[in-house]
Write an enzyme that holds these catalytic residues in place. Structure first.
Site, PDB file in Angstrom:
ATOM      1  N   LEU A  15       6.172 -29.799   1.295  1.00  0.00           N
ATOM      2  CA  LEU A  15       6.356 -30.442   2.597  1.00  0.00           C
ATOM      3  C   LEU A  15       7.262 -31.657   2.512  1.00  0.00           C
ATOM      4  O   LEU A  15       7.954 -31.991   3.480  1.00  0.00           O
ATOM      5  CB  LEU A  15       4.992 -30.856   3.181  1.00  0.00           C
ATOM      6  CG  LEU A  15       4.028 -29.705   3.501  1.00  0.00           C
ATOM      7  CD1 LEU A  15       2.694 -30.263   3.988  1.00  0.00           C
ATOM      8  CD2 LEU A  15       4.623 -28.778   4.554  1.00  0.00           C
ATOM      9  N   GLY A  16       7.255 -32.352   1.379  1.00  0.00           N
ATOM     10  CA  GLY A  16       8.090 -33.540   1.261  1.00  0.00           C
ATOM     11  C   GLY A  16       7.935 -34.191  -0.095  1.00  0.00           C
ATOM     12  O   GLY A  16       6.968 -33.943  -0.818  1.00  0.00           O
ATOM     13  N   GLY A  18       8.615 -38.081  -2.247  1.00  0.00           N
ATOM     14  CA  GLY A  18       8.913 -39.502  -2.157  1.00  0.00           C
ATOM     15  C   GLY A  18       9.341 -40.037  -3.503  1.00  0.00           C
ATOM     16  O   GLY A  18       9.810 -39.293  -4.371  1.00  0.00           O
ATOM     17  N   PHE A  20       7.526 -41.280  -6.035  1.00  0.00           N
ATOM     18  CA  PHE A  20       6.753 -40.754  -7.157  1.00  0.00           C
ATOM     19  C   PHE A  20       5.999 -39.474  -6.791  1.00  0.00           C
ATOM     20  O   PHE A  20       5.675 -38.678  -7.653  1.00  0.00           O
ATOM     21  CB  PHE A  20       5.727 -41.798  -7.639  1.00  0.00           C
ATOM     22  CG  PHE A  20       6.357 -43.083  -8.086  1.00  0.00           C
ATOM     23  CD1 PHE A  20       7.087 -43.135  -9.248  1.00  0.00           C
ATOM     24  CD2 PHE A  20       6.220 -44.236  -7.329  1.00  0.00           C
ATOM     25  CE1 PHE A  20       7.668 -44.319  -9.673  1.00  0.00           C
ATOM     26  CE2 PHE A  20       6.791 -45.421  -7.741  1.00  0.00           C
ATOM     27  CZ  PHE A  20       7.522 -45.474  -8.914  1.00  0.00           C
ATOM     28  N   GLY A  21       5.715 -39.308  -5.524  1.00  0.00           N
ATOM     29  CA  GLY A  21       4.835 -38.218  -5.125  1.00  0.00           C
ATOM     30  C   GLY A  21       5.549 -37.049  -4.483  1.00  0.00           C
ATOM     31  O   GLY A  21       6.712 -37.123  -4.072  1.00  0.00           O
ATOM     32  N   VAL A  23       4.338 -33.757  -1.767  1.00  0.00           N
ATOM     33  CA  VAL A  23       3.273 -33.161  -0.957  1.00  0.00           C
ATOM     34  C   VAL A  23       3.508 -31.659  -0.885  1.00  0.00           C
ATOM     35  O   VAL A  23       4.576 -31.201  -0.457  1.00  0.00           O
ATOM     36  CB  VAL A  23       3.238 -33.765   0.458  1.00  0.00           C
ATOM     37  CG1 VAL A  23       2.109 -33.135   1.274  1.00  0.00           C
ATOM     38  CG2 VAL A  23       3.056 -35.276   0.396  1.00  0.00           C
ATOM     39  N   LYS A  38      -1.127 -34.187  -2.158  1.00  0.00           N
ATOM     40  CA  LYS A  38      -0.100 -35.075  -2.700  1.00  0.00           C
ATOM     41  C   LYS A  38      -0.348 -35.254  -4.196  1.00  0.00           C
ATOM     42  O   LYS A  38      -1.425 -35.687  -4.611  1.00  0.00           O
ATOM     43  CB  LYS A  38      -0.138 -36.426  -1.988  1.00  0.00           C
ATOM     44  CG  LYS A  38       0.988 -37.367  -2.386  1.00  0.00           C
ATOM     45  CD  LYS A  38       0.963 -38.627  -1.525  1.00  0.00           C
ATOM     46  CE  LYS A  38       2.135 -39.538  -1.855  1.00  0.00           C
ATOM     47  NZ  LYS A  38       2.143 -40.754  -1.007  1.00  0.00           N
ATOM     48  N   ASP A 140       5.088 -49.800   5.661  1.00  0.00           N
ATOM     49  CA  ASP A 140       6.180 -48.824   5.533  1.00  0.00           C
ATOM     50  C   ASP A 140       6.230 -47.910   6.761  1.00  0.00           C
ATOM     51  O   ASP A 140       6.366 -46.694   6.644  1.00  0.00           O
ATOM     52  CB  ASP A 140       6.004 -47.999   4.258  1.00  0.00           C
ATOM     53  CG  ASP A 140       7.282 -47.242   3.888  1.00  0.00           C
ATOM     54  OD1 ASP A 140       8.374 -47.663   4.339  1.00  0.00           O
ATOM     55  OD2 ASP A 140       7.189 -46.234   3.178  1.00  0.00           O
TER      56      ASP A 140
END
Length: 737
Positions: A15-16, A18, A20-21, A23, A38, A140
């Site tokens: 799904l996405g 970032g 470091f993570g 999902v 995540k 954020d």
């Protein structure tokens, strides 16, 4: 490609990702249950500080419970990691994607629709207020961290995600760490200064401004250092900054670009943004109220709860909007409309989409409806003919005017993107305007048909009552003539007479002849009404009566979106072919030409509808007068008929009195004949012109006279018999000398 499966759970897609993570969406193969997990992609490369931040996010998420904050779930055992690894964060799956995806759509080039903005602001403000109540700063806030899902009632729900940068406030409520995405950062975070929860206000205000306009408020394309140097010069009330044609930074307290907000809601948002986008964090948000609730949230609640009525002034194609205060009456609203439009209250014809007018004795809130995806609009017409409508075409935005005038002039990509975005907005507005006007003509037509229905019923009543009146007149004339003839006959035979009565009856007959002129008036009005009905039927057959949209405008709006999307997706290396504005200019020009032609035809049709309605109301008083005259004539005719019957009854009573006197004076044998003669005389006077009751009374009187004669004969016969049986010897003999 191999499918990643664990214990019945199948990896669906990523799904996405970032810093470091990552999902990942997982789906259970048995029950189609979805869960978003995540995971940390680079935990071996993470510092201890980053690991602590990761664990903090998982810990915070598990403690939160709010409709507009993404909900944490238990990690399915087959997907769980070992104790030595960083914990996983399992979350509910929101199928609508994130807000950035929505903002990137061509139709969102100049912001979201008002209904979407209201829902978004309501949901995210509730989430922020909840987090702050839990003493958590998100830090954020950005479109990528707002996701969409559908509720059970099919309503879009917005949720905050990614609390990776969230920080729980310590006792001093001040933090100093530098986190968040630069483009949405509050100034104090950018400068690594101490900050409080008001940093979320700045980020939230920036996101909302972008949702309203399609771009960020302050010099969105400028590098961070330059941005900070320029924007720090803004006044507390400024809500956006831009470069003018000379390259000078200009600030504004208002939204300067096209939006999809009505003017009232835009004014409220501008006022709210002045609170949220203050440079000084101590002033930002407006402080706390007496109930310790931040003023920015209190103002937002009031703003979103405000009822705003949208009224389309059809004659000028101008959308008016007015906030509805408590207990505002229809008369108050109409006086406000009069002040702006100069249309007097008595000349205002306000209609709902159904064609029905508002109830004058009810509040103005009847013109409001719960906001929805489709705008609720009330239509304002000016009573009378609309021969010279002053149409206000929506003006072409300045940036679009520039590329229309100079289609070959090269522009920097950000400027070209904004100009093309406004071209998409302009084409979309023409489609919306045309649809509103189609709805307005439909409302006008329904109102005309509604009024015409009552009009036709009244006209039918007029014609029917006129026919009944003439039938009554004919009966009156025939019965009067019979009475006059019968009266003349019995007068010649020596019956009861009255010259005054005879003269009165003749005069009444002449007066009643004037009723015939009513037919001429009714025929004249009926012809006018029939001609008007023919016009209305022709209007119903018009193409506009069935039109729902303008295909050319729809096509141009679609083409503009496709061009804008191609420009955005071309990438830096492939934008050369789009530097020429001619394709977009051609779309805009064709859209304008189609709009002008379509609106000209549509207003011609609207003029005919308004003209028919005006003509209908001109004929209506004539019909009402005819109905009144017919009713009065009918009453007068009935009155004269009753008067003549009373005259006849007076003659009947006189005849009865005379007949009774004659019976008392005459002998038994001759008494029946005069009585019969009087009965005949009464019958001749009453004749067939009287009511059945009169004839029955005359017959009864005749029968009584006959019975009285028989009774007298019997009495006299019995008396003669009794007299002959008596002994008269005691009387002296008669002297015959």
């Amino acid at each position: 490609m191999a499918v990643n499966s664990k214990g019945g759970w199948i990896q669906d897609r990523i799904l996405g990702s970032g810093g470091f993570g990552q999902v990942v969406l997982w789906k259970h193969e048995d029950n189609d249950q979805y869960i978003a997990i995540k995971t940390c992609r680079v935990q071996n490369e993470m510092t201890e500080k980053h690991k602590q931040r990761w664990k903090l996010e998982v810990d915070i998420m598990k403690r939160l419970d709010h409709t507009n904050v993404i909900a944490a779930r238990d990690v399915p055992p087959p997907l769980e990691v070992t104790e030595n690894e960083l914990p996983l964060l399992a979350m509910e799956y929101c199928s609508g994607g994130d807000l950035r995806k929505v903002l990137n759509l061509p139709e969102s080039a100049c912001g979201l629709k008002e209904y979407e903005i209201r829902n978004l602001v309501k949901d995210i403000s509730s989430a922020i207020e909840y987090l702050h109540g839990k003493r958590i700063i998100h830090r954020d806030l950005k479109p990528e961290n707002v996701v969409l899902t559908q509720s059970e009632d099919n309503k879009t729900v917005y949720k905050l995600i990614d609390l990776g940068y969230a920080k729980e406030l310590d006792q001093s409520s001040v933090c100093t760490s530098f986190v968040g995405t630069l483009q949405y950062l509050a100034p104090e975070l950018f400068a690594s200064q101490k900050y409080t929860c008001t940093v979320d206000y700045w980020s939230f205000g920036t996101v909302v401004f972008e949702c309203i306009t399609g771009y960020r408020p302050f010099l969105p394309q400028v590098p961070p250092v330059t941005w900070h140097r320029e924007v720090c010069q803004k006044s507390p009330e400024d809500i956006c900054a831009y470069y003018d044609s000379d390259g000078v930074v200009k600030f504004s307290k208002k939204i300067t670009s096209p939006t999809h907000l009505c003017r009232s809601m835009q004014a409220y948002f501008e006022q709210w943004l002045r609170i949220m986008l203050r440079w000084d964090p101590r002033q930002r948000g407006g402080g706390l109220g007496e109930d310790r609730k931040p003023q920015c949230f209190k103002f937002l609640d009031t703003m979103l709860d405000m009822k705003i009525v949208n009224i389309l002034n059809v004659s000028t194609n101008q959308l008016l909007s007015y906030p509805l205060m408590e207990q505002l009456s229809m008369q108050d609203l109409q006086r406000t409309i009069e002040q702006e439009t100069k249309i007097k209250v008595a000349d205002q014809d306000i209609l709902f989409a159904s064609g029905a007018p508002p109830e004058p004795n009810q509040g103005a809130s009847q013109c409001w409806n719960v906001p929805g995806e489709e705008d609720w609009v009330v239509f304002l017409f000016k009573k009378g003919d609309q021969n010279d409508p002053k149409i206000k075409f929506k003006s072409i935005p300045p940036r679009v005017q520039q590329i229309v005038k100079e289609p070959s002039t090269l522009l920097p990509y950000p400027e070209q993107k904004k100009a093309w975005a406004e071209a998409v907005w302009f084409c979309n507005e023409q489609v919306i305007d045309f649809k509103r006007l189609i709805l307005s003509q439909r409302a006008a037509m329904l109102s005309l048909l509604r009024t015409n229905s009552s009009f036709l019923k009244l006209k039918a009543k007029m014609v029917n009552e006129c026919d009944q009146l003439l039938a009554k007149l004919q009966y009156f004339k025939e019965s009067l003539q019979f009475d006059l003839n019968t009266y003349a006959d019995q007068r010649a035979t020596g019956g009861i007479v009255s010259d005054d009565l005879f003269k009165k009856w003749k005069n009444v007959g002449e007066e009643m002849e004037m009723i015939k002129t009513q037919r001429e008036q009714v025929n004249r009005v009926d012809q006018l009404a029939t001609a008007l009905t023919t016009k209305i039927v022709e209007l119903q057959r018009s193409p506009f009566a069935r039109a729902k949209q303008n295909e050319t405008l729809e096509e141009m709006e679609k083409k503009s979106r496709e061009l804008y999307q191609d420009l955005r997706q071309a990438g830096r290396g492939n934008r050369e072919q789009y530097k020429d504005h001619k394709p977009m200019v051609q779309v805009v020009v064709k859209c304008v030409m189609s709009r002008d032609k379509s609106l000209s035809d549509l207003y011609t049709h609207l003029n005919k509808i308004c003209g028919c309605k005006h003509e209908l109301f001109k004929i209506l008083p004539d019909i009402q007068k005819c109905c009144k005259d017919i009713s009065e004539a009918s009453d007068k005719l009935l009155k004269e008929q009753r008067s003549r019957q009373e005259d006849i009854w007076n003659l009947v009573r006189r005849a009865q009195i005379q007949a009774s006197g004659d019976v008392a004076r005459q002998d038994s044998r001759s008494s029946s004949n005069p009585g019969s003669d009087h009965a005949s005389m009464l019958l001749s006077i009453c004749g067939e012109s009287t009511a059945p009751e009169s004839i029955r009374v005359c017959e009864d009187n005749k029968e009584q006279v006959r019975r009285m004669g028989i009774m007298l004969d019997d009495v006299l016969r019995e008396q003669d018999e009794y007299t002959s049986m008596m002994d008269w010897s005691f009387l002296p003999p008669l002297d015959n000398t």
